[in-house]
Design a protein around this motif. Structure first.
Motif, PDB file in Angstrom:
ATOM      1  N   ALA A 123      -6.303  17.878  -7.691  1.00  0.00           N
ATOM      2  CA  ALA A 123      -5.094  17.268  -7.130  1.00  0.00           C
ATOM      3  C   ALA A 123      -5.030  15.784  -7.484  1.00  0.00           C
ATOM      4  O   ALA A 123      -3.972  15.240  -7.802  1.00  0.00           O
ATOM      5  CB  ALA A 123      -5.084  17.460  -5.619  1.00  0.00           C
ATOM      6  N   MET A 124      -6.201  15.136  -7.466  1.00  0.00           N
ATOM      7  CA  MET A 124      -6.259  13.709  -7.781  1.00  0.00           C
ATOM      8  C   MET A 124      -5.951  13.481  -9.260  1.00  0.00           C
ATOM      9  O   MET A 124      -5.223  12.568  -9.633  1.00  0.00           O
ATOM     10  CB  MET A 124      -7.682  13.225  -7.471  1.00  0.00           C
TER      11      MET A 124
ATOM     12  N   LEU B  80     -15.709  28.769  -5.496  1.00  0.00           N
ATOM     13  CA  LEU B  80     -14.603  29.297  -4.702  1.00  0.00           C
ATOM     14  C   LEU B  80     -14.398  28.571  -3.363  1.00  0.00           C
ATOM     15  O   LEU B  80     -13.718  29.079  -2.482  1.00  0.00           O
ATOM     16  CB  LEU B  80     -14.836  30.791  -4.432  1.00  0.00           C
ATOM     17  N   GLU B  81     -14.992  27.374  -3.225  1.00  0.00           N
ATOM     18  CA  GLU B  81     -14.856  26.666  -1.955  1.00  0.00           C
ATOM     19  C   GLU B  81     -13.382  26.400  -1.641  1.00  0.00           C
ATOM     20  O   GLU B  81     -12.966  26.428  -0.489  1.00  0.00           O
ATOM     21  CB  GLU B  81     -15.645  25.348  -1.994  1.00  0.00           C
ATOM     22  N   TRP B  82     -12.583  26.192  -2.684  1.00  0.00           N
ATOM     23  CA  TRP B  82     -11.165  25.908  -2.471  1.00  0.00           C
ATOM     24  C   TRP B  82     -10.445  27.095  -1.825  1.00  0.00           C
ATOM     25  O   TRP B  82      -9.510  26.909  -1.053  1.00  0.00           O
ATOM     26  CB  TRP B  82     -10.503  25.485  -3.789  1.00  0.00           C
ATOM     27  N   VAL B  83     -10.904  28.327  -2.118  1.00  0.00           N
ATOM     28  CA  VAL B  83     -10.280  29.515  -1.510  1.00  0.00           C
ATOM     29  C   VAL B  83     -10.543  29.499  -0.003  1.00  0.00           C
ATOM     30  O   VAL B  83      -9.645  29.720   0.813  1.00  0.00           O
ATOM     31  CB  VAL B  83     -10.846  30.824  -2.130  1.00  0.00           C
ATOM     32  N   TYR B  84     -11.794  29.178   0.365  1.00  0.00           N
ATOM     33  CA  TYR B  84     -12.201  29.106   1.770  1.00  0.00           C
ATOM     34  C   TYR B  84     -11.368  28.052   2.512  1.00  0.00           C
ATOM     35  O   TYR B  84     -10.842  28.299   3.599  1.00  0.00           O
ATOM     36  CB  TYR B  84     -13.687  28.762   1.829  1.00  0.00           C
ATOM     37  N   ARG B  85     -11.228  26.889   1.876  1.00  0.00           N
ATOM     38  CA  ARG B  85     -10.468  25.804   2.517  1.00  0.00           C
ATOM     39  C   ARG B  85      -8.996  26.189   2.650  1.00  0.00           C
ATOM     40  O   ARG B  85      -8.337  25.844   3.622  1.00  0.00           O
ATOM     41  CB  ARG B  85     -10.608  24.503   1.721  1.00  0.00           C
TER      42      ARG B  85
ATOM     43  N   PRO C  31      -4.093  26.302   5.504  1.00  0.00           N
ATOM     44  CA  PRO C  31      -3.109  26.789   4.528  1.00  0.00           C
ATOM     45  C   PRO C  31      -2.268  25.672   3.874  1.00  0.00           C
ATOM     46  O   PRO C  31      -1.774  25.868   2.768  1.00  0.00           O
ATOM     47  CB  PRO C  31      -2.226  27.728   5.346  1.00  0.00           C
ATOM     48  N   HIS C  32      -2.157  24.502   4.539  1.00  0.00           N
ATOM     49  CA  HIS C  32      -1.348  23.442   3.916  1.00  0.00           C
ATOM     50  C   HIS C  32      -1.973  22.973   2.602  1.00  0.00           C
ATOM     51  O   HIS C  32      -1.365  22.259   1.825  1.00  0.00           O
ATOM     52  CB  HIS C  32      -1.156  22.257   4.878  1.00  0.00           C
ATOM     53  N   ARG C  33      -3.232  23.412   2.351  1.00  0.00           N
ATOM     54  CA  ARG C  33      -3.906  23.003   1.119  1.00  0.00           C
ATOM     55  C   ARG C  33      -3.419  23.753  -0.116  1.00  0.00           C
ATOM     56  O   ARG C  33      -3.949  23.541  -1.198  1.00  0.00           O
ATOM     57  CB  ARG C  33      -5.415  23.187   1.259  1.00  0.00           C
ATOM     58  N   TRP C  34      -2.428  24.639   0.070  1.00  0.00           N
ATOM     59  CA  TRP C  34      -1.946  25.346  -1.115  1.00  0.00           C
ATOM     60  C   TRP C  34      -1.447  24.355  -2.160  1.00  0.00           C
ATOM     61  O   TRP C  34      -1.511  24.611  -3.341  1.00  0.00           O
ATOM     62  CB  TRP C  34      -0.850  26.361  -0.760  1.00  0.00           C
ATOM     63  N   ARG C  35      -0.995  23.198  -1.684  1.00  0.00           N
ATOM     64  CA  ARG C  35      -0.512  22.179  -2.628  1.00  0.00           C
ATOM     65  C   ARG C  35      -1.623  21.761  -3.597  1.00  0.00           C
ATOM     66  O   ARG C  35      -1.393  21.523  -4.767  1.00  0.00           O
ATOM     67  CB  ARG C  35      -0.051  20.923  -1.888  1.00  0.00           C
ATOM     68  N   THR C  36      -2.867  21.641  -3.038  1.00  0.00           N
ATOM     69  CA  THR C  36      -4.000  21.248  -3.865  1.00  0.00           C
ATOM     70  C   THR C  36      -4.313  22.352  -4.868  1.00  0.00           C
ATOM     71  O   THR C  36      -4.472  22.093  -6.064  1.00  0.00           O
ATOM     72  CB  THR C  36      -5.237  20.992  -2.964  1.00  0.00           C
TER      73      THR C  36
END
Ligand code: UDP
Length: 226
Positions: free
Chosen positions: A19-20, A187-192, A197-202
């Protein structure tokens, strides 16, 4: 990082996620901050993938929470002085207490929350300066923490400042990391994403990061990647 601490200068450390990277591609100020960092780690599946496309094999993902744990576990010839800035009121102090319990090689010299008004900025900077830490951990989310460090690093004179995202919440026990096997599988991003759920943007930035890397490769700039 220990070398940076002892080198005499002031250094910004960035844990770069997809994202960064995506945001930096369209934001010259953030791009300059990332490019001028003394150390940038690959903190995300998207960045590892972009590296592969550009022929750079990063040994592993290095998130802020791991970077800090390894630095403090490694120890130095004297206790490292650490200041924690960020997260909701009380969380930085709790995270500092957890760190001090885990690592005898550090001295927590201050903690402040990350929701101060613009008018309080000078006072916050002053408290950090007077505490004279070796390491400043800033947990205010990206790009706020990176921009804050870039704006203040020279006047603070702290040897190493790192943006560490949600690390204080994890250390204080407010949020949990993915199980080890998910971390190892990238797969840590899947867990987060499931937890927040607002992390879908990332997660949604991965195709853009891949596209940026492909464009870069076509332009033949892979050799410039370190
Ligand atoms: N935060 C803060 N000040 C702000 C906004 C956020 O201190 O103005 C804190 C927030 O409480 C949390 C951290 O910054 O502890 C952001 O964590 P997150 O996991 O969202 O970081 P990211 O992965 O977005 O970098």
């Amino acid at each position: 990082m220990l070398e940076l601490i002892h080198s005499g200068g002031v250094h910004q450390v960035v844990t770069l996620n997809g994202a960064m990277l995506a945001r930096a591609s369209g934001d010259p100020g953030l791009r300059e901050t990332v490019n001028s960092a003394s150390l940038a780690t690959a903190d995300g599946a998207g960045v590892l993938l972009a590296g592969r496309i550009l022929g750079v094999r990063f040994p592993e993902r290095v998130p802020g929470v791991d970077l800090v744990a390894h630095l403090f576990a490694r120890g130095a010839d004297r206790p490292l002085r650490v200041f924690l800035l960020g997260a909701r009121p009380g969380v930085a102090a709790a995270a500092g207490a957890a760190l001090a319990k885990q690592h005898r090689s550090i001295a927590v010299v201050g903690a402040d929350h990350g929701y101060f008004a613009a008018g309080a900025e000078a006072a916050v900077a002053d408290r950090i300066r007077r505490a004279s830490p070796d390491v400043l951990l800033v947990a205010m989310g990206f790009p706020k923490q990176e921009e804050w460090i870039a704006a203040h690093r020279d006047s603070l004179g702290v040897p190493v400042a790192i943006g560490v995202g949600g690390t204080f919440d994890v250390l204080a026990g407010l949020s949990r990391r993915a199980p080890r096997w998910m971390q190892r599988a990238g797969l840590e991003w899947v867990y987060r994403l499931v937890q927040e759920p607002h992390r879908w943007r990332t997660a949604a930035t991965i195709p853009l990061v891949v596209w940026l890397a492909v464009k870069e490769r076509i332009a033949g700039r892979a050799g410039a990647a370190r």
